[in-house]
Design an enzyme around this catalytic site. Structure first.
Site, PDB file in Angstrom:
ATOM      1  N   ASP A 163       0.897  -1.159   0.000  1.00  0.00           N
ATOM      2  CA  ASP A 163       0.000   0.000   0.000  1.00  0.00           C
ATOM      3  C   ASP A 163       0.933   1.206   0.000  1.00  0.00           C
ATOM      4  OD1 ASP A 163      -1.580   2.204   0.712  1.00  0.00           O
ATOM      5  OD2 ASP A 163      -3.056   0.897   1.661  1.00  0.00           O
ATOM      6  N   HIS A 164       1.101   1.818  -1.153  1.00  0.00           N
ATOM      7  CA  HIS A 164       2.190   2.802  -1.274  1.00  0.00           C
ATOM      8  C   HIS A 164       1.993   4.003  -0.354  1.00  0.00           C
ATOM      9  CE1 HIS A 164      -0.581   4.714  -4.152  1.00  0.00           C
ATOM     10  NE2 HIS A 164       0.060   5.829  -3.897  1.00  0.00           N
ATOM     11  N   HIS A 203      -5.976   2.550   1.077  1.00  0.00           N
ATOM     12  CA  HIS A 203      -5.152   3.673   1.526  1.00  0.00           C
ATOM     13  C   HIS A 203      -5.767   4.428   2.711  1.00  0.00           C
ATOM     14  CE1 HIS A 203      -2.998   2.853  -2.047  1.00  0.00           C
ATOM     15  NE2 HIS A 203      -3.785   3.484  -2.883  1.00  0.00           N
TER      16      HIS A 203
END
Lengths: 357, 357
Positions: free
Chosen positions: B41-42, B105
């Site tokens: 999950d950047h 996110h």
């Protein structure tokens, strides 16, 4: 597309979608400067050629008030819908060697496409800081709830308006529904006059004369008429007078009013315009045995205060209000707060202005 | 072979609902053990997201205030100014804002803000606490609850960055009768002692005025005594803002006295920017995460149970939207504005409003 005059003064032209990136580059390029901002300060004009002049104005203002300045010039007459943007920074030396800078984004909006003002321009506000919005000139249809719901403080200059009654009608819902703080430069122009009146009534003899006031006469320049009416509204509110009914206007006295003291005595009040007068040229208060006069000659920076009571004469001098618009705006920005006094006198003022032609 | 390892990095979407996420987890875990599975999950690789824990647990001043006694509300916003450029409409119209951004996110950010202090900084120590938050989310498990607490919308034609843009249903590869949301706003409650009664407002939207992701923690206003009892006192409490992107950083809004003889107060903010404070930009989130995966540190990756708990919460909403006969309405908003009125109303019901970004 119309190009604003002297757009070089506005700084570097940038793509709308790249404004924040370009601003970041601007700061990265100069390590000696500190970016400071205490408010978002927007200056809006529907005279698109005013952009350059407003950039100069903002340069002066930022020497005292660090801000993110957003200049908006709208040209509704342009047939083509367009938008251009420029960025620059206004830097001022602090303590001899440190440069403190305020960034400025200038927008030129052409055509009548609505929505771009609140959508695109306000996407560049500095978050968390209040938005002070200086609307120059007449309020147009662009002054709507979509706009003023974003504003914390609105600066206007009602002395520029052709039809103040209609213009103030647009302000009322913004103040009532959105708690908008309105700072009218006309009101700012009465600041020292109000201080002078208050100073005169510091005298115990003067204080006891308040219930005996029978007549108030204010002489203003034609541009100062609204300031005169606001001054009168303030005086009436502070003395707790109730407006009784409008007197029939005579040829020489356009704005005449009839107030009642809380004890029932009556007061005649008038605001007279004279092209030879200073913005607020004369305030004359007649309380029977006690007479008060505050006068200012056109072009003079001093108020003369005079009180006569039972043969005793007291005279003083006091500073007069600035007539320089930039100075007035600077004063307003220094004050902050919720302008609660203006809010208090506003209903009385609206009552007065609605009773005149 | 003792030093050899094999790990798999899985990019979102981790399924399209709870059932498919479970199936995907089962398939992956048939080959790789959970400790070798890295669900990326950047957002968790961004410096500011990592800094949430440092801010909370390495500073003594915040954690004592980090609860329902002092915090009024928390807002998590992810605003995109882009629409469906580059053919992304094909994917997006099947996913929607809720699945594409909120499930992963934004719920990850929420869990970092709301979690209890972990027992240690190991991957499972941190993830154990995050998953407890997700388990504590009050489930919106009826269409009525979803109608009260969730707003979905699509954008109509408007202006973004001064460019005319089409509405969502006119976008390339989007079904002209699409019922997929390009905007979602939720009021979320976390049923724990720490957060009881504190609403978490989460919103994500395409074609909003600017690109920004941030968390704002709104502290309760001080009691209405002393300075706050003064007419015209600056309104509002302190706000701590954690900016995830762009311009990663943290700011704290507080009230300050304006210089001068009268007592007037205005909001000011203390601002910390990663790029300027540390003189270099943060590494790309993916750089950091790929390095962590190679080093075997799973702290910044989602664990199986986190993903499934997030889907459990999201599934109720998706089902109500797409399978219920009493499906809540799809609102609309003009592209380039800050979302539909219904989303403003959602907060207004609680006496709150969205923070201006």
């Amino acid at each position: 597309m119309t190009v604003p005059n002297d757009c070089n003064q506005l700084g570097r032209e940038v793509e709308i979608g790249q404004i924040e990136v370009e601003l970041k580059r601007l700061w990265e390029a100069d390590e000696a400067s500190t970016n400071a901002s205490l408010i978002n300060f927007a200056v809006y004009s529907e005279d698109a050629s005013a952009l350059s002049q407003n950039s100069d104005t903002v340069r002066e203002i930022t020497s005292e008030h660090a801000c993110r300045a957003i200049l908006i010039g709208v040209d509704c007459e342009e047939s083509e819908v367009s938008m251009r943007a420029w960025i620059t920074a206004h830097c001022n030396l602090m303590n001899g060697n440190k440069s403190v800078c305020s960034e400025q984004i200038a927008f030129h909006l052409g055509g009548r496409a609505s929505g771009r003002l609140s959508n695109t321009v306000f996407a560049h506000l500095n978050s968390d800081l209040p938005l002070v919005f200086w609307w120059q000139g007449e309020l147009s249809e662009r002054f709507n709830d979509r706009l003023y719901s974003l504003i914390q403080r609105l600066v206007i200059d009602s002395s520029e308006w052709q039809d103040p009654v209609a213009q103030f009608e647009k302000i009322v819902p913004a103040m009532q529904e959105y708690n908008l703080v309105v700072q009218d430069l006309s009101w700012t122009r009465t600041y020292h006059a109000r201080l002078a009146i208050a100073a005169l009534f510091d005298d115990p003899i003067a204080l006891t004369a308040i219930p005996a006031i029978q007549k108030v006469r204010v002489v203003t320049s034609p541009e100062g008429r609204i300031a005169g009416l606001q001054l009168l509204a303030w005086f009436a509110a502070q003395c707790d007078w109730r407006k009784a009914s409008e007197l029939i206007a005579s040829e020489s006295v356009a704005d005449s009013f009839h107030f009642e003291h809380s004890h029932g005595g009556s007061v005649e009040a008038s605001v007279v315009t004279d092209s030879d007068s200073a913005a607020i040229g004369l305030i004359k208060i007649d309380a029977g045995d006690v007479q008060f006069t505050i006068s200012r000659s056109k072009g003079n920076q001093v108020l003369h205060l005079n009180m006569e009571a039972q043969g005793h004469v007291s005279e003083q001098s006091a500073p007069a209000d600035s007539e320089d618009v930039v100075g007035l705006v600077r004063d307003q920005l220094s004050r902050g707060g919720k302008n609660s006094l203006f809010r208090k006198i506003f209903p009385v003022f609206i009552d007065l202005i609605n009773g005149t032609t | 072979m003792g030093d050899c390892w094999s790990r798999v990095i899985v990019e979102k979407p981790f399924g399209t609902d709870l059932a498919t996420a479970k199936h995907l987890n089962k398939v992956v875990n048939n080959t790789f053990a959970e400790e070798d599975t890295y669900r990326i999950d950047h957002y968790l690789g961004k410096e500011t997201a990592q800094n949430i824990m440092v801010l909370r647990f390495a500073n003594a001043i915040f954690e004592p205030l980090w609860n329902n006694k002092y915090i009024e509300q928390v807002q998590i916003t992810c605003a995109e100014h882009l629409g469906m450029e580059g053919g992304r409409g094909g994917y997006y119209d099947k996913a929607g804002a809720l699945r594409d951004m909120v499930q992963n996110h934004l719920l990850q950010l929420l869990s970092l803000v709301a979690m209890e202090p972990p027992t240690d900084l190991s991957a499972d120590g941190v993830r154990d606490e995050k998953v407890k938050v997700l388990r504590s989310l009050r489930q919106l498990d009826t269409p009525e609850l979803i109608k009260e607490n969730v707003v979905r919308a699509q954008y109509t034609a408007g202006h973004v960055d001064a460019k005319q843009v089409v509405g969502y249903r006119e976008e390339d590869r989007v079904d002209p009768e699409s019922m997929t949301e390009a905007y979602v706003a939720l009021r979320v409650h976390i049923d724990t002692w720490r957060w009881s009664g504190v609403p978490f407002y989460v919103r994500m939207g395409k074609r909003l005025p600017k690109k920004a992701t941030e968390i704002s923690v709104h502290f309760k206003a001080p009691p209405n005594v002393l300075f706050n009892a003064i007419p015209g006192a600056a309104a509002g409490g302190n706000v701590l803002v954690i900016r995830i992107q762009p311009d990663e950083g943290i700011s704290l809004r507080m009230v300050s006295k304006l210089p001068g003889t009268t007592l007037r107060m205005e909001p000011v903010k203390m601002d910390f920017h990663y790029a300027t404070s540390f003189g270099k930009g943060s590494p790309e989130a993916y750089e950091r995460l790929l390095l962590d995966a190679m080093a075997g540190d799973a702290t910044l990756f989602a664990r199986r149970d986190e993903v499934e708990e997030a889907w459990r919460f999201i599934d109720h909403i998706e089902k109500a939207w797409h399978e219920s006969e009493k499906a809540p309405e799809m609102a609309d908003f003009v592209a380039g504005s800050w979302g539909p009125k219904a989303a403003d109303d959602l907060l207004e019901q609680d006496g709150n409003s969205w923070r201006r970004l």
